[in-house]
Scaffold this motif. Structure first.
Motif, short mmCIF file in Angstrom:
data_model
loop_
_atom_site.label_atom_id
_atom_site.label_comp_id
_atom_site.label_asym_id
_atom_site.label_seq_id
_atom_site.Cartn_x
_atom_site.Cartn_y
_atom_site.Cartn_z
N ASP A 1 60.80 8.46 39.88
CA ASP A 1 61.66 9.74 40.68
C ASP A 1 63.03 9.16 40.60
OD1 ASP A 1 59.66 11.28 40.80
OD2 ASP A 1 58.98 11.57 42.79
N ALA A 2 62.83 7.66 41.57
CA ALA A 2 64.37 7.24 41.34
C ALA A 2 65.18 7.61 40.70
CB ALA A 2 64.11 5.75 41.93
N GLU A 3 66.69 6.85 39.98
CA GLU A 3 67.07 7.36 38.99
C GLU A 3 67.33 5.55 38.45
OE1 GLU A 3 71.16 9.74 39.18
OE2 GLU A 3 70.37 10.26 41.27
N VAL A 4 67.32 4.98 39.11
CA VAL A 4 67.72 3.11 39.42
C VAL A 4 66.76 2.75 39.66
CG1 VAL A 4 68.84 1.49 39.45
CG2 VAL A 4 69.91 3.33 38.40
N VAL A 5 65.89 1.77 38.77
CA VAL A 5 64.98 0.10 40.19
C VAL A 5 65.35 -0.54 39.91
CG1 VAL A 5 63.30 -0.48 40.23
CG2 VAL A 5 63.17 2.57 39.66
N VAL A 6 66.44 -1.21 40.60
CA VAL A 6 66.45 -2.14 41.22
C VAL A 6 65.48 -3.61 41.27
CG1 VAL A 6 67.80 -3.78 41.94
CG2 VAL A 6 68.56 -1.33 41.99
N VAL A 7 65.04 -4.49 40.34
CA VAL A 7 64.60 -5.54 40.88
C VAL A 7 65.03 -6.53 41.14
CG1 VAL A 7 62.51 -4.36 39.06
CG2 VAL A 7 64.26 -6.11 38.23
N PRO A 8 64.86 -7.71 41.99
CA PRO A 8 65.71 -8.72 42.63
C PRO A 8 64.79 -10.27 41.64
CG PRO A 8 63.58 -9.23 44.24
CD PRO A 8 63.76 -7.51 42.67
N VAL A 9 65.92 -10.93 41.44
CA VAL A 9 65.61 -12.42 40.48
C VAL A 9 66.44 -13.05 40.78
CG1 VAL A 9 65.57 -10.66 38.13
CG2 VAL A 9 67.32 -11.68 38.32
N MET A 10 65.84 -14.67 40.07
CA MET A 10 66.38 -15.41 40.74
C MET A 10 67.36 -15.99 40.39
SD MET A 10 63.24 -17.94 41.63
CE MET A 10 61.45 -17.88 41.07
N ASP A 11 68.18 -16.40 40.43
CA ASP A 11 69.59 -17.73 39.50
C ASP A 11 69.60 -17.55 38.53
OD1 ASP A 11 69.00 -19.42 41.14
OD2 ASP A 11 70.16 -19.78 42.02
N THR A 12 67.67 -18.38 38.22
CA THR A 12 67.67 -18.88 36.67
C THR A 12 67.40 -17.43 35.78
OG1 THR A 12 65.41 -19.12 38.04
CG2 THR A 12 66.73 -21.47 37.93
#
Length: 247
Positions: free
Chosen positions: A29-40
């Motif tokens: 349902d969300a317009e955008v899904v944010v996922v966390p990633v490491m700086d690598t």
């Protein structure tokens, strides 16, 4: 005032089948899904799980310095930068989901993100969708019973130090330890010194191709450098084998 929604969605410990129906609906349902990633920049568990349910063009990768354990200033700078990026997305979209492994209210990066975004975008409505935790998954896969009757349950992050774990082991009930991979030797020592090794179990990569579930007695002989950081330990409460005695 924004009134836009930031939803922290717990996507479980890694097995894509352990996302709740409500969690899947929130992601879709969300317009955008944010996922966390490491700086690598390698793909993390949250992203891999999310991609089972939403298309890649809906996913936005945001860098957290998740592999930085010692430089607090660097970690906080990364959290602030991530917060600013998500705030930008929230100003442009009415609903932004943030996918986090496990549960968004249990040792989750979502906590820091939500605090920052709420300050940057006044009026933001913060919601969470609970997720299945690693301790629940490990209990199911190993057959370890987390609690019975009136037994307490203590959850500790071993990143706080092995002494914190030892204090918990000297108390009553079941003890669960998170993030102990790099301190395996200290954990083995704490178990031995408190007489809690027997029946204890640890696991990592639950539900994934590299899954490992083993007796805690084996920790003493393992190289901590080979254990995943996100390892989970369950130390069941001492029990006499009776039924209903603690109800």
């Amino acid at each position: 005032m924004s009134g836009n929604r930031l939803i922290g969605v717990g996507v479980g410990p890694g097995d894509p089948e352990l996302v709740t129906v409500k969690g899947v609906n929130a992601l879709r349902d969300a317009e955008v899904v944010v996922v966390p990633v490491m700086d690598t920049l390698e793909q993390g568990r949250a992203e891999a799980t999310v991609l089972h349910y939403v298309s890649a063009d809906k996913v936005v990768r945001v860098v957290f310095a998740l592999n930085e354990r010692t430089d607090r200033a660097r970690r906080e700078a990364a959290w602030d930068a991530a917060g600013r990026r998500v705030a930008e997305l929230l100003r442009a979209h009415s609903a932004v989901a943030f996918a986090t492994i496990g549960d968004p209210n249990v040792y989750s990066t979502f906590t820091y993100l939500a605090q920052t975004v709420a300050e940057l975008v006044p009026g933001t409505v913060v919601e969470t969708v609970p997720g299945i935790t690693a301790m629940q998954d490990l209990a199911a896969r190993s057959g370890a019973v987390l609690t019975e009757g009136t037994e307490p349950l203590t959850l500790v992050p071993v990143t706080a130090g092995a002494a914190v774990l030892k204090d918990a082991l000297e108390g009553p009930g079941t003890v669960v330890a998170y993030k102990f991979g790099r301190l395996a030797a200290e954990v083995a020592t704490a178990l031995r010194e408190t007489g809690r090794t027997e029946g204890a179990v640890w696991g990592s990569a639950l539900g994934l191709p590299g899954e490992s579930i083993r007796p805690a007695a084996e920790l003493a002989g393992l190289d901590a450098g080979t254990l995943p950081y996100l390892s989970t330990l369950i130390v069941p409460a001492p029990r006499d084998g009776g039924r209903g005695g603690k109800l």
